[in-house]
Design a protein around this motif. Structure first.
Motif, PDB file in Angstrom:
ATOM      1  N   LEU A 259     182.260  33.801 -93.504  1.00 47.49           N
ATOM      2  CA  LEU A 259     182.489  33.247 -92.314  1.00 47.49           C
ATOM      3  C   LEU A 259     183.109  34.589 -91.271  1.00 47.49           C
ATOM      4  N   ILE A 260     184.142  35.490 -92.068  1.00 52.76           N
ATOM      5  CA  ILE A 260     184.776  36.574 -90.965  1.00 52.76           C
ATOM      6  C   ILE A 260     183.593  37.538 -90.708  1.00 52.76           C
ATOM      7  N   PHE A 261     182.694  37.695 -91.556  1.00 49.60           N
ATOM      8  CA  PHE A 261     181.234  38.363 -91.132  1.00 49.60           C
ATOM      9  C   PHE A 261     180.953  37.936 -89.928  1.00 49.60           C
ATOM     10  N   GLY A 262     180.549  36.595 -89.804  1.00 49.54           N
ATOM     11  CA  GLY A 262     180.163  36.226 -88.860  1.00 49.54           C
ATOM     12  C   GLY A 262     180.944  35.943 -87.615  1.00 49.54           C
ATOM     13  N   VAL A 263     181.929  35.900 -87.816  1.00 50.10           N
ATOM     14  CA  VAL A 263     182.975  35.999 -86.328  1.00 50.10           C
ATOM     15  C   VAL A 263     183.136  37.549 -85.993  1.00 50.10           C
ATOM     16  N   TRP A 264     183.259  38.418 -86.719  1.00 49.76           N
ATOM     17  CA  TRP A 264     183.152  39.876 -86.265  1.00 49.76           C
ATOM     18  C   TRP A 264     181.717  40.023 -85.677  1.00 49.76           C
ATOM     19  N   ARG A 265     180.641  39.798 -86.274  1.00 48.68           N
ATOM     20  CA  ARG A 265     179.201  39.890 -85.591  1.00 48.68           C
ATOM     21  C   ARG A 265     179.432  39.075 -84.142  1.00 48.68           C
TER      22      ARG A 265
END
Length: 357
Positions: A270-276
């Motif tokens: 989820l952190i990856f997605g938010v950062w992306r």
């Protein structure tokens, strides 16, 4: 006028088929597993509706991929040599067995058996052919530089076959089939450990950007989840079977560890997605890779419910039931986004065709 419209439609379809991604069967995988999740929580009508969509989509994709293989073999060969997309071909094996498992009936197991048999030669061809092609190809850069979440489809395809074998063995009590299912499960576990090391090292050593952090990394969780599902199916095999008697403790322990590890990955993904999308400013719109998010969520839900029930772990079962609702909402949002994106995609194809004339 009609002839012109027909030619334009044929040209558009041909273009779509030529550009069809190797991982297109992720749609069938995601839809089939959410159908299974619905069935497990008692939403029968919705489960059947999604099963019909999964089968219809799967048949259409089989036709499209066969057409592409015959009409554009160079495109297919180029994809097979490309480490960034090659493992996507394994979605066909996983899709076949996800649907086959969903169709299983102890009274009439024919569909599951037939689909599993069909998947075996495809699994053998792809699970050896793709790695061999990537290892032995001529290249300027190592294949590992393109490693991403799609590489975990190597595990997913293997564990889908292990799950099908275990389910069929539970119905006919075959010692040989039970041993095969445990062997495949063990191969899948070892592949996961190997790939998790390689892909994580690549993530830590490479310079990442919004383009490289794709939805495919959700298959980190999808691979653990389908391993948990295969393990839970093995755990309910008759204890009188020799292979079950000698491996139950190992299978149960590793299955729980992998379930916990898959759950641990979700916040990081989820952190990856938010950062992306936030910091990387990547537009939040439909892309085929989104089905790589739906499938892991659905598979984790189904695997949790099966494992929780097999080992009498109510908290695991409860997490799976909540996850089934989450997966259904994500499936609905992704499907809606896909429908909305179709007109835009067709306009883009026509624009590309007009520019090439």
């Amino acid at each position: 006028m009609r002839d012109s419209t027909t030619r334009e439609l044929r040209s558009t379809v041909t273009h779509v088929v030529r550009q069809l991604p190797p991982g297109a069967f992720a749609f069938t995988m995601a839809t089939g597993i959410v159908s299974t999740a619905f069935g497990m929580i008692g939403w029968t009508a919705l489960s059947i509706a999604l099963l019909v969509i999964a089968i219809g989509g799967g048949v259409a994709l089989v036709v499209a991929q066969a057409w592409r293989l015959v009409a554009y073999p160079r495109n297919v060969a180029a994809d097979a040599r490309n480490p960034a997309v090659a493992f996507g071909f394994l979605t066909v094996v996983a899709a076949i067995n996800v649907v086959g498992v969903r169709l299983y009936s102890a009274q009439v197991p024919t569909a599951t058996i037939v689909l599993a048999i069909i998947s075996v030669p495809l699994w053998v061809l792809l699970v050896y052919g793709i790695p061999a092609t990537l290892m032995l190809r001529r290249h300027e850069t190592p294949a590992i530089t393109s490693a991403d979440g799609s590489w975990f489809l190597w595990v997913v395809a293997t564990q889908s076959l292990a799950t099908a074998a275990a389910i069929i063995a539970s119905g006919n009590g075959s010692e040989a089939l039970a041993a095969i299912s445990v062997a495949l499960w063990g191969i899948g576990v070892m592949l996961y450990l190997m790939l998790a090391t390689l892909v994580t090292l690549k993530l830590l050593s490479a310079v990442n950007n919004p383009r490289t952090i794709s939805p495919s990394y959700w298959i980190y969780t999808g691979a653990t989840a389908i391993t948990v599902l295969a393990g839970s199916r093995i755990l309910v095999l008759p204890i009188t079977l020799p292979i079950v008697h000698v491996t139950t403790t190992v299978v149960a322990g590793l299955t729980f560890v992998l379930w916990a590890f898959g759950l641990w990955w979700i916040p990081l993904l989820l952190i990856f997605g938010v950062w992306r999308h936030a910091r990387g400013r990547t537009p939040l719109r439909y892309e085929s890779g989104l089905w790589s998010i739906v499938f892991p969520l659905g598979m984790f839900s189904v695997a949790s419910m099966h494992f929780g029930r097999a080992e009498h772990l109510s908290i695991v079962t409860g997490i799976g039931e909540i996850g089934a609702i989450v997966a259904s909402l994500v499936w609905l949002a992704t499907f809606a986004a896909m429908v909305v994106a179709v007109p835009r995609g067709l306009r883009l194809v026509r624009a590309q065709q007009a520019a090439s004339r």
